[in-house]
Design a protein around this motif. Structure first.
Motif, PDB file in Angstrom:
ATOM      1  N   VAL A 119     -43.763   7.094  -6.411  1.00 51.63           N
ATOM      2  CA  VAL A 119     -44.381   6.752  -4.527  1.00 51.63           C
ATOM      3  C   VAL A 119     -45.824   5.109  -4.788  1.00 51.63           C
ATOM      4  O   VAL A 119     -45.750   4.156  -4.201  1.00 51.63           O
ATOM      5  N   PHE A 120     -46.465   4.800  -6.421  1.00 48.24           N
ATOM      6  CA  PHE A 120     -46.997   3.246  -6.131  1.00 48.24           C
ATOM      7  C   PHE A 120     -46.533   3.051  -6.779  1.00 48.24           C
ATOM      8  O   PHE A 120     -46.611   2.090  -5.880  1.00 48.24           O
ATOM      9  N   TYR A 121     -44.981   2.595  -7.434  1.00 46.54           N
ATOM     10  CA  TYR A 121     -44.286   1.547  -7.929  1.00 46.54           C
ATOM     11  C   TYR A 121     -43.249   0.796  -6.593  1.00 46.54           C
ATOM     12  O   TYR A 121     -43.177  -0.269  -6.296  1.00 46.54           O
ATOM     13  N   THR A 122     -43.186   1.869  -5.806  1.00 47.02           N
ATOM     14  CA  THR A 122     -42.111   1.584  -4.097  1.00 47.02           C
ATOM     15  C   THR A 122     -43.592   1.454  -3.214  1.00 47.02           C
ATOM     16  O   THR A 122     -42.964   1.389  -2.154  1.00 47.02           O
ATOM     17  N   ARG A 123     -44.745   1.417  -3.523  1.00 42.79           N
ATOM     18  CA  ARG A 123     -45.662   0.433  -2.569  1.00 42.79           C
ATOM     19  C   ARG A 123     -44.943   1.800  -1.243  1.00 42.79           C
ATOM     20  O   ARG A 123     -45.436   1.197   0.172  1.00 42.79           O
ATOM     21  N   ALA A 124     -44.745   3.140  -1.662  1.00 39.52           N
ATOM     22  CA  ALA A 124     -44.739   3.817  -0.118  1.00 39.52           C
ATOM     23  C   ALA A 124     -44.910   4.841   0.388  1.00 39.52           C
ATOM     24  O   ALA A 124     -45.657   5.551   0.981  1.00 39.52           O
ATOM     25  N   TYR A 125     -47.629   4.172  -0.199  1.00 42.72           N
ATOM     26  CA  TYR A 125     -48.330   4.876   0.540  1.00 42.72           C
ATOM     27  C   TYR A 125     -48.967   3.999   2.190  1.00 42.72           C
ATOM     28  O   TYR A 125     -50.171   4.407   2.039  1.00 42.72           O
ATOM     29  N   LYS A 126     -48.075   2.903   1.993  1.00 45.65           N
ATOM     30  CA  LYS A 126     -48.798   1.977   3.206  1.00 45.65           C
ATOM     31  C   LYS A 126     -47.779   2.324   4.333  1.00 45.65           C
ATOM     32  O   LYS A 126     -46.864   3.099   4.544  1.00 45.65           O
ATOM     33  N   ARG A 127     -48.620   2.613   5.405  1.00 44.15           N
ATOM     34  CA  ARG A 127     -48.290   2.284   6.875  1.00 44.15           C
ATOM     35  C   ARG A 127     -46.750   1.445   6.882  1.00 44.15           C
ATOM     36  O   ARG A 127     -47.019   0.924   5.952  1.00 44.15           O
ATOM     37  N   SER A 128     -46.430   2.282   7.699  1.00 46.03           N
ATOM     38  CA  SER A 128     -44.602   1.267   8.547  1.00 46.03           C
ATOM     39  C   SER A 128     -45.027   0.089   8.874  1.00 46.03           C
ATOM     40  O   SER A 128     -46.233  -0.353   9.264  1.00 46.03           O
ATOM     41  N   PRO A 129     -44.228  -0.925   8.982  1.00 39.24           N
ATOM     42  CA  PRO A 129     -44.915  -2.125   9.922  1.00 39.24           C
ATOM     43  C   PRO A 129     -45.071  -1.771  11.794  1.00 39.24           C
ATOM     44  O   PRO A 129     -45.793  -2.062  11.540  1.00 39.24           O
ATOM     45  N   GLY A 130     -44.245  -0.073  11.807  1.00 45.15           N
ATOM     46  CA  GLY A 130     -44.837  -0.042  13.136  1.00 45.15           C
ATOM     47  C   GLY A 130     -45.832   0.451  13.455  1.00 45.15           C
ATOM     48  O   GLY A 130     -46.165   0.572  14.532  1.00 45.15           O
ATOM     49  N   ASN A 131     -46.840   0.611  12.041  1.00 42.66           N
ATOM     50  CA  ASN A 131     -47.697   1.648  12.216  1.00 42.66           C
ATOM     51  C   ASN A 131     -47.477   3.024  12.540  1.00 42.66           C
ATOM     52  O   ASN A 131     -48.542   3.327  13.061  1.00 42.66           O
ATOM     53  N   GLY A 133     -47.505   6.634  12.366  1.00 43.79           N
ATOM     54  CA  GLY A 133     -48.004   8.132  11.432  1.00 43.79           C
ATOM     55  C   GLY A 133     -49.500   7.040  10.551  1.00 43.79           C
ATOM     56  O   GLY A 133     -50.041   5.977  11.242  1.00 43.79           O
ATOM     57  N   ASN A 134     -49.438   8.094   9.474  1.00 50.53           N
ATOM     58  CA  ASN A 134     -50.999   8.118   8.538  1.00 50.53           C
ATOM     59  C   ASN A 134     -50.470   7.246   7.215  1.00 50.53           C
ATOM     60  O   ASN A 134     -50.980   9.040   6.483  1.00 50.53           O
ATOM     61  N   ARG A 135     -49.562   6.638   6.344  1.00 44.20           N
ATOM     62  CA  ARG A 135     -48.326   7.061   5.254  1.00 44.20           C
ATOM     63  C   ARG A 135     -49.842   7.573   3.735  1.00 44.20           C
ATOM     64  O   ARG A 135     -49.944   7.586   3.309  1.00 44.20           O
ATOM     65  N   PRO A 136     -51.478   6.685   4.774  1.00 40.47           N
ATOM     66  CA  PRO A 136     -52.222   6.350   3.332  1.00 40.47           C
ATOM     67  C   PRO A 136     -52.475   8.242   2.853  1.00 40.47           C
ATOM     68  O   PRO A 136     -53.608   8.751   2.181  1.00 40.47           O
ATOM     69  N   PHE A 137     -52.966   9.051   4.258  1.00 46.68           N
ATOM     70  CA  PHE A 137     -53.364   9.570   4.501  1.00 46.68           C
ATOM     71  C   PHE A 137     -52.348  11.190   3.528  1.00 46.68           C
ATOM     72  O   PHE A 137     -52.857  11.673   3.094  1.00 46.68           O
ATOM     73  N   ASN A 138     -51.391  10.719   4.152  1.00 47.44           N
ATOM     74  CA  ASN A 138     -50.305  11.522   2.665  1.00 47.44           C
ATOM     75  C   ASN A 138     -50.256  11.496   1.539  1.00 47.44           C
ATOM     76  O   ASN A 138     -50.210  12.163   0.947  1.00 47.44           O
ATOM     77  N   TRP A 139     -51.037  10.197   0.898  1.00 52.11           N
ATOM     78  CA  TRP A 139     -50.948  10.184  -0.270  1.00 52.11           C
ATOM     79  C   TRP A 139     -52.136  10.858  -0.819  1.00 52.11           C
ATOM     80  O   TRP A 139     -52.233  11.641  -1.772  1.00 52.11           O
ATOM     81  N   ILE A 140     -53.260  10.888   0.442  1.00 50.29           N
ATOM     82  CA  ILE A 140     -54.852  11.209  -0.158  1.00 50.29           C
ATOM     83  C   ILE A 140     -53.547  13.076  -0.493  1.00 50.29           C
ATOM     84  O   ILE A 140     -54.859  13.607  -1.307  1.00 50.29           O
ATOM     85  N   ILE A 141     -53.581  13.756   0.544  1.00 50.90           N
ATOM     86  CA  ILE A 141     -52.311  15.380   0.799  1.00 50.90           C
ATOM     87  C   ILE A 141     -52.008  14.947  -1.024  1.00 50.90           C
ATOM     88  O   ILE A 141     -52.350  16.641  -1.167  1.00 50.90           O
ATOM     89  N   GLY A 142     -51.272  14.010  -0.657  1.00 51.82           N
ATOM     90  CA  GLY A 142     -50.619  14.658  -2.499  1.00 51.82           C
ATOM     91  C   GLY A 142     -51.991  14.357  -3.118  1.00 51.82           C
ATOM     92  O   GLY A 142     -51.045  15.601  -4.956  1.00 51.82           O
ATOM     93  N   ILE A 143     -52.856  14.126  -4.125  1.00 57.91           N
ATOM     94  CA  ILE A 143     -53.723  14.466  -4.483  1.00 57.91           C
ATOM     95  C   ILE A 143     -54.384  15.367  -4.476  1.00 57.91           C
ATOM     96  O   ILE A 143     -54.318  16.240  -5.770  1.00 57.91           O
ATOM     97  N   PHE A 144     -54.096  15.759  -3.828  1.00 56.91           N
ATOM     98  CA  PHE A 144     -54.787  17.825  -3.543  1.00 56.91           C
ATOM     99  C   PHE A 144     -53.494  18.257  -4.329  1.00 56.91           C
ATOM    100  O   PHE A 144     -53.492  19.234  -4.490  1.00 56.91           O
ATOM    101  N   LEU A 145     -52.188  17.796  -4.035  1.00 58.86           N
ATOM    102  CA  LEU A 145     -50.911  18.666  -4.717  1.00 58.86           C
ATOM    103  C   LEU A 145     -51.154  18.458  -5.855  1.00 58.86           C
ATOM    104  O   LEU A 145     -50.976  18.895  -6.676  1.00 58.86           O
ATOM    105  N   LEU A 146     -51.373  17.590  -6.349  1.00 58.11           N
ATOM    106  CA  LEU A 146     -51.924  16.939  -8.178  1.00 58.11           C
ATOM    107  C   LEU A 146     -52.096  18.297  -8.632  1.00 58.11           C
ATOM    108  O   LEU A 146     -52.648  18.911  -9.363  1.00 58.11           O
ATOM    109  N   ILE A 147     -53.906  17.996  -7.917  1.00 60.00           N
ATOM    110  CA  ILE A 147     -54.896  18.818  -8.715  1.00 60.00           C
ATOM    111  C   ILE A 147     -54.203  19.939  -8.307  1.00 60.00           C
ATOM    112  O   ILE A 147     -54.813  20.988  -9.108  1.00 60.00           O
TER     113      ILE A 147
END
Ligand code: HEM
Length: 436
Positions: A119-131, A133-147
């Protein structure tokens, strides 16, 4: 016969049109999981390597094998070790379920970490061009999943109540205890007293079998739902950007809204995604087939490794006899190594590295990870692409952090002997003195 018996046995239904594909997702609970259509790139193996799905499949394997183990395991100081022995040596296929559970747990830690890196290497944590949803927030959910993944693995480590489990547990809880002011309280809450005994075992058992799996299910469900809300996988952004460039914006003629329902300068409906029929393929059967394939392959690999690797129990836990060296599980070895490296003596006073190495540095890494989407001010042009040129600096820093952690794990695993003294992997350790 139109579709053929074999085809019907293998796959019973293929939608004729995109409309039918979209209808199906509202009528069928299983199909509801995915959108009616996706882009080809989203399901290619070279974009995501399906690492998120593999992690989810491993979690399912862990849940099923864990339930089988629960039928035989007793979380009491007297019975924990012997019930594990029964599972390993007396109960039919007990060794196999235990082995599968352990292999799947290790694999899940690896695949979740690799998924995060992807996800990091593909910059898949940024919002889509149409803005959307909220991908940055899903990245944070991912960090909770890692923990949660690490916590699940760690709490399971104690349950056999052998030497390995007991001393890994001692290391973990004393790191928690080193936090200033609240450390002692956290340690007491974790162990249910002042030592590792029945209370600690029961707490870790409930955390491992109920609290953490339940939290993981809730977080994974939300994580998957967010992907849909955030405009699909980030590789879609490239098509959206291309289409956006090709489509001229409607000219601003009048400024009225349709009875106040639709906002904007005209009454034409703008599509939020810019995707058209030729960009999309139907999820059924294309995504479904791949999901089953990934599930089957993950299952085969897990079974093969479970048969190949044996997990013998160590001696029963003995609080009076610490193995030397006592090592944490491999994914926490970098922390143990950091703790050792930040423990030093100055003017006869020993400064314990547990707080700096075990709490401060990993917290900084976690906070930095959580802030990554907000620190990255690059352009949407590089969303969903592997190693784009303009992200060379970010990718180098991230890779450096990963390599340092891997190097610390390697040193902890292969270069540390009795009393945590450094030895090259090919060097012979002296006979280990046993600490009392
Ligand atoms: C239990 C752990 C996890 C599970 C089961 C999971 C599951 C998934 C799945 C199935 C996908 C769809 C794409 C794919 O298969 O790779 C996905 C995408 C995603 N995941 Fe995870 N994930 C987990 C952990 C994480 C972590 C640790 C992070 C980051 C810190 C993360 C961030 C994301 C993001 C941002 C996406 C969207 C990617 C894109 O748009 O290309 N996930 N996850």
């Amino acid at each position: 016969m139109k579709s053929g018996t074999s085809k019907r046995l293998l796959w019973s239904w293929t939608p004729e049109s995109l409309r039918e594909a979209d209808d199906a997702i509202v009528k069928n609970l299983w199909l509801h999981w995915f959108p009616g259509t996706v882009t080809r790139r989203s399901i290619s193996f070279t974009y995501s390597f399906w690492l998120g799905t593999i992690s989810a499949v491993l979690f399912a394997i862990l849940t099923i094998t864990g339930i089988v183990l629960m039928f035989h395991y007793t979380p009491s100081m007297e019975r924990a070790y012997t019930s594990m022995k029964d599972i390993n040596y007396a109960i039919s296929y007990g060794w196999f379920f235990r082995s599968m559970h352990r292999v799947a747990a290790q694999l899940m830690v690896v695949t979740v970490l690799l998924h995060m890196m992807r996800v990091f290497y593909t910059r898949a944590y940024k919002r889509s061009p149409g803005n959307l949803g909220n991908r940055p927030f899903n990245w944070i959910i991912g960090i909770f999943l890692l923990i949660l993944t690490l916590a699940l693995s760690y709490t399971g480590y104690l349950l056999p109540m052998d030497q390995l489990a007991y001393w890994a547990m001692m290391i973990g809880t004393s790191v928690a205890g080193s936090v200033p002011v609240i450390g002692g309280y956290v340690q007491t809450v974790l162990t249910g007293g002042t030592e590792i005994g029945q209370n600690a075992l029961l707490r870790f058992y409930v955390l491992h079998c109920v609290v953490l799996p339940f939290a993981t299910v809730v977080f994974v469900a939300y994580h998957m739902w967010r992907i849909r809300k955030d405009g699909g996988l980030a590789c879609m952004d490239q098509i959206v950007l291309r289409k956006k460039k090709d489509t001229a914006s409607p000219a601003s003629t009048k400024t009225y809204s349709l009875l106040g329902i639709a906002r904007g300068v005209d009454v034409s409906v703008k599509t939020s995604s810019h995707l058209e029929e030729e960009d999309l393929i139907k999820s059924t059967p294309n995504v479904m087939r791949r999901v089953w394939l990934v599930t089957l392959l993950t299952l085969i690999v897990t079974i093969a490794l479970s048969i190949y690797f044996k997990f013998p129990l160590e001696a029963p836990a003995d609080p009076a006899m610490a193995p030397n060296p006592a090592k944490a599980p491999w994914y926490f070895l970098w922390l143990q190594e950091l703790i050792a490296d930040t423990t030093f003596t100055l003017f006869g006073i020993t400064f314990n590295g547990a707080f700096l190495g075990g709490v401060v540095i990993p917290s900084i890494v976690l906070i930095w990870l959580a802030a990554v989407p907000y620190l990255d001010r690059g352009s949407t042009r590089s969303n969903g692409i592997w190693f784009p040129r303009e992200r060379l600096r970010q990718n180098l820093i991230f890779t450096l952090v990963v390599l340092v952690i891997l190097a610390l794990i390697f040193i902890g695993a292969f270069c540390r002997g009795p009393d945590w003294i450094f030895y090259w992997p090919w060097e012979q350790w002296p006979v280990a003195p046993i600490k009392f």
